[in-house]
Design an enzyme around this catalytic site. Structure first.
Site, PDB file in Angstrom:
ATOM      1  N   LEU A  93     -13.714   6.040  -3.294  1.00 54.40           N
ATOM      2  CA  LEU A  93     -12.894   4.902  -2.861  1.00 54.40           C
ATOM      3  C   LEU A  93     -12.707   4.850  -1.355  1.00 54.40           C
ATOM      4  CD1 LEU A  93     -10.039   4.531  -5.495  1.00 54.40           C
ATOM      5  CD2 LEU A  93     -12.469   4.012  -5.671  1.00 54.40           C
ATOM      6  N   ALA A 108      -1.184  19.439 -14.937  1.00 46.68           N
ATOM      7  CA  ALA A 108      -0.143  18.777 -15.739  1.00 46.68           C
ATOM      8  C   ALA A 108      -0.137  17.270 -15.501  1.00 46.68           C
ATOM      9  CB  ALA A 108       1.224  19.371 -15.412  1.00 46.68           C
ATOM     10  N   GLU A 130       1.361  -8.166 -16.779  1.00 49.36           N
ATOM     11  CA  GLU A 130       1.121  -7.159 -17.823  1.00 49.36           C
ATOM     12  C   GLU A 130       0.239  -6.007 -17.335  1.00 49.36           C
ATOM     13  OE1 GLU A 130      -0.609  -7.132 -22.366  1.00 49.36           O
ATOM     14  OE2 GLU A 130       0.179  -9.013 -21.585  1.00 49.36           O
ATOM     15  N   THR A 137       0.840  -1.195   0.000  1.00 46.99           N
ATOM     16  CA  THR A 137       0.000   0.000   0.000  1.00 46.99           C
ATOM     17  C   THR A 137       0.877   1.248   0.000  1.00 46.99           C
ATOM     18  OG1 THR A 137      -1.947   1.023   1.018  1.00 46.99           O
ATOM     19  CG2 THR A 137      -0.306   0.088   2.531  1.00 46.99           C
ATOM     20  N   LYS A 141       3.591   1.341  -3.710  1.00 45.28           N
ATOM     21  CA  LYS A 141       3.017   0.583  -4.836  1.00 45.28           C
ATOM     22  C   LYS A 141       3.823   0.688  -6.133  1.00 45.28           C
ATOM     23  CE  LYS A 141      -1.815   0.489  -3.356  1.00 45.28           C
ATOM     24  NZ  LYS A 141      -3.207   0.688  -3.767  1.00 45.28           N
ATOM     25  N   GLY A 163      -2.011   6.438  -7.897  1.00 46.32           N
ATOM     26  CA  GLY A 163      -1.983   5.008  -8.195  1.00 46.32           C
ATOM     27  C   GLY A 163      -3.356   4.382  -8.352  1.00 46.32           C
ATOM     28  N   ARG A 183      -5.880  18.311  -9.020  1.00 42.60           N
ATOM     29  CA  ARG A 183      -5.413  19.587  -8.477  1.00 42.60           C
ATOM     30  C   ARG A 183      -4.268  20.134  -9.327  1.00 42.60           C
ATOM     31  NH1 ARG A 183      -3.993  18.875  -2.376  1.00 42.60           N
ATOM     32  NH2 ARG A 183      -2.337  17.724  -3.421  1.00 42.60           N
ATOM     33  N   ASN A 235      -0.041  -3.945  -6.089  1.00 42.34           N
ATOM     34  CA  ASN A 235      -0.617  -3.978  -4.740  1.00 42.34           C
ATOM     35  C   ASN A 235      -0.616  -5.383  -4.141  1.00 42.34           C
ATOM     36  OD1 ASN A 235      -2.847  -5.184  -6.117  1.00 42.34           O
ATOM     37  ND2 ASN A 235      -4.235  -4.399  -4.538  1.00 42.34           N
TER      38      ASN A 235
END
EC number: 1.1.1.25
Length: 278
Positions: free
Chosen positions: A220, A155, A78, A62, A66, A130, A152, A87
């Site tokens: 999440l 780019a 892959e 975690t 990761k 991630g 935020r 993970n």
């Protein structure tokens, strides 16, 4: 002798993974033990050497490891390579194999709520870390119509959307403010950031003022189970998906990779819910 499994992260004191996996070992009469190891970034290579020396059968990875864990593994599958993060690690014949169950775990929780075909979906992903990359990768695999990344740092969103672009899925990037102004055009909105997580439960990743009631809103975060973001979405008539499903599903998929056994996901879910006071 018990088979050893674990979690490598920093910090890990809040993790409910040990509780969930150890209960499954017990229920399935599997002689295993799962422990959370707090590993600072500078100690990750030593921790992996320790995992080899202890002949750990597998471990989860975690935040913040990761991506960097990939440097210390013998092989990475892959999908994890495409995501750019691991993970779940499995020990086979002394070799460490890296996978990523986050994206598939999330997809399975989303499929419980989204009933229309994925190629008709216009998805907004908030965040470009991630978890966002895992989810974006599996949604591209499912050929959703479009994926927009709002972050935020614009780019970072632009870089990620460029990587995701494919012939079946158009990808673009927006600032958070721009995303707020265009909210009604998305059929699925996913918060992959930690904004709204305990203890800062009054924070939201963006305003839902322009939200359509037809949109599915997903977060999440699973602590709290219903974030302010989901609560406001529900008040506007939208369907919501909390983070518990993804957490349980990614854990169950990892458990299968390690043991070859299929854990009872509903019991895993109840175990975590009880701990959360739900």
């Amino acid at each position: 002798m018990k088979k050893l499994f674990g979690l490598l992260g920093h910090p890990v004191g809040h993790s409910l993974s040990p509780l969930m996996h150890n209960q499954m070992f017990q229920l399935l009469d599997f002689d295993g033990y799962y422990h959370a190891f707090d590993v600072e970034p500078s100690q990750l290579e030593k921790a992996v050497e320790g995992a080899r020396a202890l002949q750990m059968q597998g471990f989860n990875v975690t935040i913040p490891h990761k991506v960097t864990i990939m440097d210390y593994l013998d092989m990475v599958d892959e999908e994890a390579q495409e995501i750019g993060a691991v993970n779940t690690v499995v020990m086979k014949d002394g070799q460490l194999f890296g996978s990523n169950t986050d994206g598939q775990g999330y997809l399975e929780s989303l499929m419980d709520v989204v009933t229309t075909p994925f190629p008709t979906q216009d998805v907004l992903i908030i965040g470009a870390g991630g978890a966002a990359r895992a989810i974006g990768t599996v949604l591209k695999r499912e050929k959703v119509r479009s994926i927009t990344i709002a972050n935020r740092t614009l780019a970072k969103a632009e870089e990620f959307s460029g990587v995701l672009e494919s012939s079946e899925t158009s990808c673009s990037a927006l600032s958070l403010k721009e995303a707020e102004q265009q909210l009604e055009r998305f059929s699925v909105i996913i918060n992959t950031t930690s904004v709204g997580m305990s203890p800062r439960v009054d924070d939201m990743p963006l305003s839902l003022e322009r939200l359509s009631r037809e949109t599915v809103v997903s977060d999440l975060i699973y602590n709290p189970l219903e974030t302010k973001f989901l609560r406001e979405a529900k008040q506007k008539g939208a369907k919501t998906v909390d983070g518990l499903g993804m957490f349980v599903n990614q854990g169950a998929l990892a458990f299968e990779l390690w043991t070859g056994l299929r854990p009872d996901r509903e019991k895993m879910r109840r175990c975590v819910l009880e701990q959360l006071g739900g």
